[in-house]
Design an enzyme around this catalytic site. Structure first.
Site, PDB file in Angstrom:
ATOM      1  N   GLU A 154      47.105 -41.148  45.515  1.00 20.45           N
ATOM      2  CA  GLU A 154      47.101 -41.932  46.751  1.00 20.45           C
ATOM      3  C   GLU A 154      47.506 -43.377  46.486  1.00 20.45           C
ATOM      4  OE1 GLU A 154      43.897 -39.729  49.660  1.00 20.45           O
ATOM      5  OE2 GLU A 154      43.128 -41.257  48.273  1.00 20.45           O
ATOM      6  N   ASP A 170      45.879 -43.629  51.205  1.00 22.03           N
ATOM      7  CA  ASP A 170      45.173 -42.610  51.971  1.00 22.03           C
ATOM      8  C   ASP A 170      45.594 -42.657  53.436  1.00 22.03           C
ATOM      9  OD1 ASP A 170      42.841 -40.674  52.368  1.00 22.03           O
ATOM     10  OD2 ASP A 170      42.221 -42.323  53.657  1.00 22.03           O
TER      11      ASP A 170
END
Length: 230
Positions: free
Chosen positions: A125, A53
């Site tokens: 992610e 992320d």
């Protein structure tokens, strides 16, 4: 195909071969699967997701900064949030059929977890985090440029389809509605079918694991049809 074969297949799709195979295995492991393993527990993807992320936020910021010199800070922030939101990342994950490689527990599998936006976006992610740890920032940038930043205009149209269609319909003085027309499959693995209608006329049709996704696909179809009339 065994797990080793699946990993090789995925590496072929993304064009990156991991030196440390444990990283990609971890990136694909959901907590429901790791919790089921009584012996030799697998590590799940949550830590890699956290890292991925942050890497994605940096790379998307740099991409927008370099490619949209006329944008204000507020515009860049809105574009970035659109590019890396759950729906957007799930869309990108489906492009490489990432769902088929995820290790899920039996319960999560039975309730359609393999196609759930929240899981797909998290794993996307996690894979970014794994690529970053294995190959560095350049490898991570190559991955996200190819699979997240590519065909951005068409993806943007898809992501914003509901709001864009609503704006067009309002300007025409018409009414937009979404109607659930079918529910296919068993309760734990249901597909919703939705029609987008303008003044009662069907202009687009979509389907998905939830009503929101089905509406978005229906809106995208309708928007493309409306734009083709211009």
């Amino acid at each position: 195909m065994d797990k080793q074969g699946q990993l090789k297949e995925l590496e072929g799709k993304i064009g990156y071969v991991f030196r440390n195979k444990k990283l990609i295995k971890e990136a694909l492991t959901h907590s429901s699967f790791s919790n089921e393993q009584k012996i030799n527990k697998y590590r799940n993807y949550e830590r890699l997701e956290f890292l991925g992320d942050a890497v994605l936020e940096l790379l998307s910021s740099r991409f927008i900064f370099g490619n949209y010199p006329g944008m204000s800070e507020g515009q860049m922030t809105r574009l970035r949030s659109t590019m890396v939101c759950e729906t957007a990342l799930a869309f990108c994950a489906r492009d490489i059929f990432l769902g088929r490689y995820i290790l899920l527990g039996k319960g999560e599998e039975a309730t359609g977890g393999r196609e759930r936006d929240s899981i797909l976006s998290d794993v996307m992610e996690a894979v970014i985090g794994a690529v970053y740890l294995d190959g560095g920032i350049d490898a991570a940038e190559e991955f996200v440029t190819r699979f997240v930043f590519s065909d951005l205009e068409n993806k943007q149209l898809f992501y914003d389809s509901k709001s864009l269609l609503q704006e067009r319909v309002q300007k025409q003085g018409k009414e937009l509605s979404y109607e659930l027309v079918a529910e296919i499959g068993p309760e734990h693995d249901k597909i919703f079918v939705v029609e987008a209608r303008i003044d009662g006329e069907t202009v687009g049709k979509g389907q998905g694991r939830n009503k929101k996704t089905a509406q978005q696909q229906a809106a995208y179809q309708a928007l493309i049809a409306e734009m083709s009339k211009e």
